[in-house]
Motif scaffolding. Structure first.
Motif, PDB file in Angstrom:
ATOM      1  N   PRO A   6       0.840  -1.205   0.000  1.00  0.00           N
ATOM      2  CA  PRO A   6       0.000   0.000   0.000  1.00  0.00           C
ATOM      3  C   PRO A   6       0.870   1.247   0.000  1.00  0.00           C
ATOM      4  CG  PRO A   6      -0.733  -1.582   1.664  1.00  0.00           C
ATOM      5  CD  PRO A   6       0.594  -2.069   1.153  1.00  0.00           C
ATOM      6  N   VAL A   7       0.305   2.349  -0.481  1.00  0.00           N
ATOM      7  CA  VAL A   7       1.071   3.586  -0.605  1.00  0.00           C
ATOM      8  C   VAL A   7       0.443   4.675   0.265  1.00  0.00           C
ATOM      9  CG1 VAL A   7       2.036   5.302  -2.173  1.00  0.00           C
ATOM     10  CG2 VAL A   7       1.657   2.956  -2.973  1.00  0.00           C
ATOM     11  N   LEU A   8       1.285   5.321   1.062  1.00  0.00           N
ATOM     12  CA  LEU A   8       0.886   6.472   1.864  1.00  0.00           C
ATOM     13  C   LEU A   8       1.429   7.725   1.199  1.00  0.00           C
ATOM     14  CD1 LEU A   8      -0.159   7.928   4.428  1.00  0.00           C
ATOM     15  CD2 LEU A   8       2.003   7.296   5.543  1.00  0.00           C
ATOM     16  N   TYR A   9       0.534   8.583   0.691  1.00  0.00           N
ATOM     17  CA  TYR A   9       0.909   9.860   0.087  1.00  0.00           C
ATOM     18  C   TYR A   9       0.807  10.946   1.162  1.00  0.00           C
ATOM     19  CZ  TYR A   9       0.611   7.697  -4.536  1.00  0.00           C
ATOM     20  OH  TYR A   9       0.820   6.884  -5.640  1.00  0.00           O
ATOM     21  N   VAL A  10       1.929  11.612   1.437  1.00  0.00           N
ATOM     22  CA  VAL A  10       2.004  12.596   2.513  1.00  0.00           C
ATOM     23  C   VAL A  10       2.232  13.984   1.920  1.00  0.00           C
ATOM     24  CG1 VAL A  10       3.190  13.281   4.623  1.00  0.00           C
ATOM     25  CG2 VAL A  10       2.950  10.856   4.057  1.00  0.00           C
ATOM     26  N   LEU A  11       1.339  14.908   2.232  1.00  0.00           N
ATOM     27  CA  LEU A  11       1.487  16.285   1.783  1.00  0.00           C
ATOM     28  C   LEU A  11       2.474  17.032   2.684  1.00  0.00           C
ATOM     29  CD1 LEU A  11      -2.314  16.912   1.151  1.00  0.00           C
ATOM     30  CD2 LEU A  11      -0.558  16.560  -0.603  1.00  0.00           C
ATOM     31  N   ASP A  12       2.993  18.161   2.174  1.00  0.00           N
ATOM     32  CA  ASP A  12       4.040  18.896   2.904  1.00  0.00           C
ATOM     33  C   ASP A  12       5.164  17.931   3.283  1.00  0.00           C
ATOM     34  OD1 ASP A  12       2.813  21.461   2.858  1.00  0.00           O
ATOM     35  OD2 ASP A  12       1.482  20.849   4.481  1.00  0.00           O
ATOM     36  N   GLY A  57       3.634  -4.943  13.926  1.00  0.00           N
ATOM     37  CA  GLY A  57       2.521  -5.655  13.309  1.00  0.00           C
ATOM     38  C   GLY A  57       1.208  -4.916  13.390  1.00  0.00           C
ATOM     39  N   LEU A  58       1.237  -3.621  13.728  1.00  0.00           N
ATOM     40  CA  LEU A  58       0.004  -2.844  13.855  1.00  0.00           C
ATOM     41  C   LEU A  58      -0.447  -2.244  12.535  1.00  0.00           C
ATOM     42  CD1 LEU A  58       0.859  -1.171  17.246  1.00  0.00           C
ATOM     43  CD2 LEU A  58      -1.037  -2.751  16.843  1.00  0.00           C
ATOM     44  N   ILE A  59       0.475  -2.099  11.588  1.00  0.00           N
ATOM     45  CA  ILE A  59       0.127  -1.683  10.234  1.00  0.00           C
ATOM     46  C   ILE A  59       0.962  -2.529   9.272  1.00  0.00           C
ATOM     47  CG2 ILE A  59      -0.325   0.688  11.011  1.00  0.00           C
ATOM     48  CD1 ILE A  59       2.255   1.539   9.566  1.00  0.00           C
ATOM     49  N   PRO A  60       0.558  -2.645   8.015  1.00  0.00           N
ATOM     50  CA  PRO A  60       1.370  -3.370   7.050  1.00  0.00           C
ATOM     51  C   PRO A  60       2.537  -2.508   6.579  1.00  0.00           C
ATOM     52  CG  PRO A  60      -0.544  -2.455   5.963  1.00  0.00           C
ATOM     53  CD  PRO A  60      -0.697  -2.142   7.431  1.00  0.00           C
ATOM     54  N   PRO A  61       3.561  -3.101   5.976  1.00  0.00           N
ATOM     55  CA  PRO A  61       4.627  -2.288   5.380  1.00  0.00           C
ATOM     56  C   PRO A  61       4.035  -1.372   4.307  1.00  0.00           C
ATOM     57  CG  PRO A  61       5.240  -4.611   5.445  1.00  0.00           C
ATOM     58  CD  PRO A  61       3.796  -4.546   5.792  1.00  0.00           C
ATOM     59  N   LEU A  62       4.525  -0.133   4.256  1.00  0.00           N
ATOM     60  CA  LEU A  62       3.992   0.863   3.325  1.00  0.00           C
ATOM     61  C   LEU A  62       5.113   1.473   2.490  1.00  0.00           C
ATOM     62  CD1 LEU A  62       1.714   2.909   5.783  1.00  0.00           C
ATOM     63  CD2 LEU A  62       0.994   1.019   4.300  1.00  0.00           C
ATOM     64  N   ILE A  63       4.779   1.832   1.259  1.00  0.00           N
ATOM     65  CA  ILE A  63       5.601   2.757   0.484  1.00  0.00           C
ATOM     66  C   ILE A  63       5.137   4.165   0.850  1.00  0.00           C
ATOM     67  CG2 ILE A  63       6.159   3.619  -1.826  1.00  0.00           C
ATOM     68  CD1 ILE A  63       5.683   0.776  -2.876  1.00  0.00           C
ATOM     69  N   ILE A  64       6.071   5.035   1.199  1.00  0.00           N
ATOM     70  CA  ILE A  64       5.720   6.419   1.535  1.00  0.00           C
ATOM     71  C   ILE A  64       6.143   7.329   0.393  1.00  0.00           C
ATOM     72  CG2 ILE A  64       6.083   8.323   3.153  1.00  0.00           C
ATOM     73  CD1 ILE A  64       6.802   6.206   5.273  1.00  0.00           C
ATOM     74  N   VAL A  65       5.211   8.140  -0.077  1.00  0.00           N
ATOM     75  CA  VAL A  65       5.495   9.156  -1.091  1.00  0.00           C
ATOM     76  C   VAL A  65       5.235  10.508  -0.450  1.00  0.00           C
ATOM     77  CG1 VAL A  65       4.952  10.048  -3.384  1.00  0.00           C
ATOM     78  CG2 VAL A  65       4.794   7.581  -2.935  1.00  0.00           C
ATOM     79  N   ALA A  66       6.291  11.242  -0.162  1.00  0.00           N
ATOM     80  CA  ALA A  66       6.178  12.548   0.495  1.00  0.00           C
ATOM     81  C   ALA A  66       6.349  13.645  -0.544  1.00  0.00           C
ATOM     82  CB  ALA A  66       7.231  12.666   1.593  1.00  0.00           C
ATOM     83  N   ILE A 100       0.329   9.510  -9.338  1.00  0.00           N
ATOM     84  CA  ILE A 100      -0.060   8.135  -8.994  1.00  0.00           C
ATOM     85  C   ILE A 100       0.288   7.156 -10.117  1.00  0.00           C
ATOM     86  CG2 ILE A 100      -2.049   6.630  -8.529  1.00  0.00           C
ATOM     87  CD1 ILE A 100      -3.233   8.917  -6.863  1.00  0.00           C
ATOM     88  N   PRO A 101       0.016   7.475 -11.395  1.00  0.00           N
ATOM     89  CA  PRO A 101       0.457   6.555 -12.458  1.00  0.00           C
ATOM     90  C   PRO A 101       1.967   6.348 -12.481  1.00  0.00           C
ATOM     91  CG  PRO A 101      -1.208   8.043 -13.299  1.00  0.00           C
ATOM     92  CD  PRO A 101      -0.852   8.544 -11.930  1.00  0.00           C
ATOM     93  N   PHE A 102       2.740   7.411 -12.187  1.00  0.00           N
ATOM     94  CA  PHE A 102       4.199   7.264 -12.141  1.00  0.00           C
ATOM     95  C   PHE A 102       4.604   6.294 -11.026  1.00  0.00           C
ATOM     96  CE2 PHE A 102       8.320   8.341 -10.354  1.00  0.00           C
ATOM     97  CZ  PHE A 102       9.131   8.375 -11.479  1.00  0.00           C
ATOM     98  N   ILE A 103       4.044   6.473  -9.844  1.00  0.00           N
ATOM     99  CA  ILE A 103       4.377   5.593  -8.719  1.00  0.00           C
ATOM    100  C   ILE A 103       3.965   4.152  -9.026  1.00  0.00           C
ATOM    101  CG2 ILE A 103       3.980   5.116  -6.280  1.00  0.00           C
ATOM    102  CD1 ILE A 103       5.649   7.624  -6.832  1.00  0.00           C
TER     103      ILE A 103
END
Length: 408
Positions: A74-80, A99-108, A154-157
């Motif tokens: 899953p991807v987390l998109y972070v503004l600022d 184990g409280l959340i799954p591994p994420l890709i972060i896009v800041a 989003i298409p690029f990611i």
């Protein structure tokens, strides 16, 4: 079949608790540059945007082990992005290890002109934060910025990284305003939202006015949203967010899972890390083992719930180790040792570094006359102990010798 005694169970609980607490302090290796600088926050990239007519910088932070797997994330998109990347990466890594959340890709996404990009409309004079004369003339660029997300970023990611379809948008202040705008303008673009201290005062609370028609006309909204704010936040924030939440309360679309809370006494800027943490915990609160499964356990229901978890959040999603162990303890107390084995087999695959899980599993194999499996599990524990320098090799090998003597 002979059940594990209370004394054995207490001992195993203590052993596993010790191993869980010790592994909770094991940090993944972070790469270093040649001069010893730590990496780990991510890598900066640039995307030439036709829509925005500029080159947009953003930071990608990949989860630990990304290069060694073929999994999607899953991807987390972070503004600022520059303002929030440090605490976000740290929080995500800690919650993932627990184990409280799954591994994420972060896009800041770095801000170049947040007054332009994050505001849904042009604001004139006497706007809060302006000089009272011309207002903020470049404001109102959120529609184009949202187009940039949907048609370019989003298409690029998705084309350059192994992304799972589950997407999250997180924004604070004006970023929170943009997140609420996105939720109502293009609800299908993201699955979940972390809305932190949103600037809902913007243009006389126009997003709250928009919400009155949006939620009235929306019967079903299969999304998850966290609306949080610090208890010490001031003008234009707490009461304005409450008025927006009142609209949501009034209409309550089906399948819309949401939470609104004020946390601590943090002010506007100090609340970001806490809201990020609480928001992620809420979005992924369905990772924890449900009370229904605990009350009506069956192997089939448990294994189906594990499949559901991985389908929803990616193959590397897992429950907290404590959840698995609590369920195992309950099953053993109820005399269902075979069910406990099913849970432990799953848990030990998800937490291969936890020798305590392997020890408990081996004991249950032994207790149910599956001695060959018990031996193999102890030997696996020996390898894990060597790898993580836990010093348990001799004890585990002694258990193997005992079992082999019994088999003669």
């Amino acid at each position: 079949m002979k059940s594990i005694s209370t004394k054995q169970l207490i001992r195993l609980i203590m052993v596993l608790s010790c191993f869980c607490s010790s592994f909770g302090q094991v940090a993944h290796t972070i790469e270093k540059t040649e001069n010893g600088q730590l990496l780990g926050l991510g890598t900066q990239h640039f995307l030439k945007s036709t829509i925005l007519q500029e080159e947009r910088p953003f930071i990608i932070s990949l989860p630990f082990g990304y290069k060694e797997t073929h999994a999607t994330y899953p991807v987390l998109y972070v503004l600022d992005g520059l303002a929030n990347i440090k605490h976000t990466v740290g929080t995500v890594e800690m919650l993932t290890e627990s184990g409280l959340i799954p591994p994420l890709i972060i896009v800041a996404i770095e801000s170049l002109d947040r007054n332009r990009d994050l505001t849904p409309s042009n604001a004139g004079k006497n706007l809060h934060g302006s000089s009272g004369n011309a207002g903020i003339p470049q404001s109102g660029g959120a529609p184009r910025f949202l187009d940039f997300f949907q048609e370019e970023l989003i298409p690029f990611i998705d084309s350059h990284y192994r992304t799972h379809p589950y997407r999250i948008l997180e924004g604070h202040s004006l970023g929170g305003l943009f997140s609420i705008y996105t939720l109502m303008e293009r609800p299908d673009l993201f699955n979940a939202f972390i809305v932190a201290a949103p600037a809902l005062w913007w243009n006389k609370e126009e997003m709250t006015e928009k919400a009155k028609s949006f939620f009235k006309l929306t019967n079903t909204l299969d999304k998850t949203a966290y609306f949080g704010i610090g208890g010490g936040d001031g003008w234009g924030m707490r009461q304005e967010l409450k008025r927006y939440i009142d609209v949501v309360e009034q209409h309550r679309p089906a399948n819309f899972r949401w939470k609104h809370e004020q946390v601590g006494d943090e002010g506007h800027m100090a609340s970001r890390m806490l809201l990020n943490y609480n928001g992620l915990r809420f979005l992924f609160s369905d990772i924890k083992i449900s009370e229904g499964l605990i009350d009506n356990y069956s192997d089939t229901a448990f294994l189906e719930s594990e499949k559901w978890l991985k389908k929803r959040y990616g193959k590397n999603a897992r429950r907290p180790a404590e959840d698995y162990f609590s369920l195992v303890s309950l099953l053993v107390d109820n005399g269902n040792e075979l069910g406990a084995i099913t849970v432990l087999e799953s848990a030990s695959k998800e937490y291969p570094e936890y020798i305590g899980l392997l020890t408990y599993l081996a004991k249950l194999y032994e207790n149910t006359n599956q001695r060959d499996k018990a031996v193999d599990t102890y030997l696996l524990g020996v390898e894990v102990s060597k790898k993580y320098k836990q010093g348990q090799e001799d004890d585990l090998l002694e258990e193997v010798r005992k079992l082999k003597r019994k088999n003669k």
